[in-house]
Design an enzyme around this catalytic site. Structure first.
Site, PDB file in Angstrom:
ATOM      1  N   TYR A  52       0.838  -1.200   0.000  1.00 23.07           N
ATOM      2  CA  TYR A  52       0.000   0.000   0.000  1.00 23.07           C
ATOM      3  C   TYR A  52       0.875   1.254   0.000  1.00 23.07           C
ATOM      4  O   TYR A  52       1.609   1.521   0.952  1.00 23.07           O
ATOM      5  CB  TYR A  52      -0.934   0.026   1.211  1.00 23.07           C
ATOM      6  CG  TYR A  52      -2.034  -1.017   1.187  1.00 23.07           C
ATOM      7  CD1 TYR A  52      -2.337  -1.721   0.020  1.00 23.07           C
ATOM      8  CD2 TYR A  52      -2.783  -1.289   2.329  1.00 23.07           C
ATOM      9  CE1 TYR A  52      -3.347  -2.676   0.006  1.00 23.07           C
ATOM     10  CE2 TYR A  52      -3.798  -2.226   2.312  1.00 23.07           C
ATOM     11  CZ  TYR A  52      -4.068  -2.920   1.157  1.00 23.07           C
ATOM     12  OH  TYR A  52      -5.078  -3.866   1.140  1.00 23.07           O
ATOM     13  N   SER A 215     -13.567  -3.516  -0.128  1.00 26.37           N
ATOM     14  CA  SER A 215     -14.280  -2.730  -1.144  1.00 26.37           C
ATOM     15  C   SER A 215     -15.793  -2.929  -1.055  1.00 26.37           C
ATOM     16  O   SER A 215     -16.434  -3.390  -2.012  1.00 26.37           O
ATOM     17  CB  SER A 215     -13.775  -3.071  -2.546  1.00 26.37           C
ATOM     18  OG  SER A 215     -12.449  -2.627  -2.719  1.00 26.37           O
ATOM     19  N   PRO A 216     -16.402  -2.563   0.074  1.00 26.74           N
ATOM     20  CA  PRO A 216     -17.830  -2.825   0.284  1.00 26.74           C
ATOM     21  C   PRO A 216     -18.771  -1.952  -0.538  1.00 26.74           C
ATOM     22  O   PRO A 216     -19.984  -2.144  -0.468  1.00 26.74           O
ATOM     23  CB  PRO A 216     -18.004  -2.551   1.783  1.00 26.74           C
ATOM     24  CG  PRO A 216     -16.938  -1.555   2.110  1.00 26.74           C
ATOM     25  CD  PRO A 216     -15.772  -1.953   1.258  1.00 26.74           C
ATOM     26  N   LEU A 221     -13.284  -3.729 -10.031  1.00 27.25           N
ATOM     27  CA  LEU A 221     -12.137  -2.822 -10.035  1.00 27.25           C
ATOM     28  C   LEU A 221     -12.162  -1.857 -11.211  1.00 27.25           C
ATOM     29  O   LEU A 221     -11.652  -0.743 -11.119  1.00 27.25           O
ATOM     30  CB  LEU A 221     -10.836  -3.637 -10.042  1.00 27.25           C
ATOM     31  CG  LEU A 221     -10.541  -4.435  -8.757  1.00 27.25           C
ATOM     32  CD1 LEU A 221      -9.290  -5.277  -8.948  1.00 27.25           C
ATOM     33  CD2 LEU A 221     -10.366  -3.503  -7.564  1.00 27.25           C
ATOM     34  N   GLY A 224     -15.772   0.937 -10.673  1.00 21.30           N
ATOM     35  CA  GLY A 224     -15.984   1.870  -9.580  1.00 21.30           C
ATOM     36  C   GLY A 224     -17.088   1.420  -8.632  1.00 21.30           C
ATOM     37  O   GLY A 224     -17.468   0.247  -8.598  1.00 21.30           O
ATOM     38  N   PHE A 227     -22.576   3.650  -6.096  1.00 20.46           N
ATOM     39  CA  PHE A 227     -23.241   4.909  -5.778  1.00 20.46           C
ATOM     40  C   PHE A 227     -23.285   5.802  -7.028  1.00 20.46           C
ATOM     41  O   PHE A 227     -22.245   6.149  -7.598  1.00 20.46           O
ATOM     42  CB  PHE A 227     -22.527   5.642  -4.654  1.00 20.46           C
ATOM     43  CG  PHE A 227     -22.684   4.982  -3.303  1.00 20.46           C
ATOM     44  CD1 PHE A 227     -23.938   4.774  -2.759  1.00 20.46           C
ATOM     45  CD2 PHE A 227     -21.572   4.575  -2.581  1.00 20.46           C
ATOM     46  CE1 PHE A 227     -24.087   4.158  -1.528  1.00 20.46           C
ATOM     47  CE2 PHE A 227     -21.711   3.963  -1.354  1.00 20.46           C
ATOM     48  CZ  PHE A 227     -22.968   3.744  -0.826  1.00 20.46           C
TER      49      PHE A 227
END
Length: 305
Positions: A52, A215-216, A221, A224, A227
């Site tokens: 990361y 990634s809830p 990937l 997106g 929402f």
């Protein structure tokens, strides 16, 4: 904040974990704000990986924790290793080398949990077991887990280990549900009926392995989040309606949907926005009915037999 036992350990962890992947994209003051907000909300679990930000996420976290005066024993730190540039590596030497780097960047003497990040096709379970034994005996790592693996990959490695693996990190959102679909569409000639992961959800429940969902809010990937996504208008409408009814934000409902599952999953939240963290923390107090859970599932385009 609700707490659960992590796997078959005595670790009491918050139902929500702060995923620190995006920490490398903020400065130290922002990192401190995000971490303090998390702690104030009752989040005691922080998920890292050596890749990361090229290690910068761990560096910032270590600095922020030190400046905030957080006691090491008051938080639970998990990190992952095994992904290298262009290949995966579960060799003993690399695991040991990775952990030393992780500890140095985090400015800590130990990890509560070390997770192997992605399946390595060249896995030699004897080597992994040797690495785990060295790390456990030295006090550098207290517990171990896996990420993105199927049932038999867990079973194979577990057969060489002296203590149970605690976690399996898997992608899950209302718009990404293959491990749920296969269990509902049994013996159906549908895409969702394809068992892609060896019934990993039921396997982890059977073996008392905590599923950590990453990634809830993600569709995939390359697509997106759901929402505002035009392909998920019905889902967004249902989230908005339930959020209005219960006096919370849509993201609160999206996390409550994950927490409603009886597998007692731990949701990893990667937001660096304090307001969103505050919204999702409310999910622990929102209990969806069975009908509400299924309505959300169907509104994302899923089917039932």
């Amino acid at each position: 904040m609700e707490k659960i036992k992590l796997g078959q350990s005595d670790l009491e962890v918050s139902r929500l974990a702060l995923g620190c992947m995006r920490l490398a994209g903020v400065d130290l003051e922002k990192a401190k704000e995000v971490i303090k907000t998390s702690l104030d909300l009752g989040i005691n679990f922080f998920d890292h990986a050596d890749i990361y930000g090229g290690g910068q996420s761990e560096v910032l976290f270590g600095q922020a924790i030190k400046e905030l005066g957080v006691k090491r024993e008051d938080i639970i730190i998990q990190s992952k290793c095994g992904i290298r540039r262009g290949f995966f590596d579960f060799s003993k030497d690399y695991i040991l080398e990775s952990v030393d780097g992780i500890l140095e960047r985090l400015q800590t003497d130990y990890l509560d949990v070390l997770v192997l990040h992605r399946p390595d096709a060249l896995l030699e379970p004897e080597e992994v077991a040797e690495a785990f034994n060295v790390l456990k005996a030295s006090g550098k790592v207290r517990h171990f887990g896996l990420s993105n693996v199927n049932s038999y990959q867990i079973e194979l490695l577990q057969s060489y280990l002296e203590e149970p693996l605690l976690v399996n990190q898997l992608q899950l959102s209302i718009a990404h549900t293959p491990m749920i679909d296969a269990g509902l569409q049994v013996n159906m000639l549908t895409d969702g009926g394809v068992n892609r992961d060896g019934s990993v959800l039921d396997y982890c429940r059977l073996k008392k392995i905590t599923i950590q969902t990453w990634s809830p809010f993600l569709i995939a990937l390359d697509k997106g989040t759901f929402f505002g996504h035009p392909d998920y208008a019905e889902l967004n409408a249902e989230l908005e309606a339930l959020a209005t009814e219960k006096g919370v934000a849509p993201e609160t409902i999206a996390i409550a949907w994950i927490l409603r599952h009886p597998a007692k999953m731990q949701a990893i939240i990667g937001s660096m926005t304090p307001e969103r963290l505050e919204n999702v923390a409310k999910a622990c107090d929102v209990i969806l009915t069975r009908q509400e859970w299924y309505k959300l599932y169907l509104s994302a385009g899923n089917i039932l037999p």
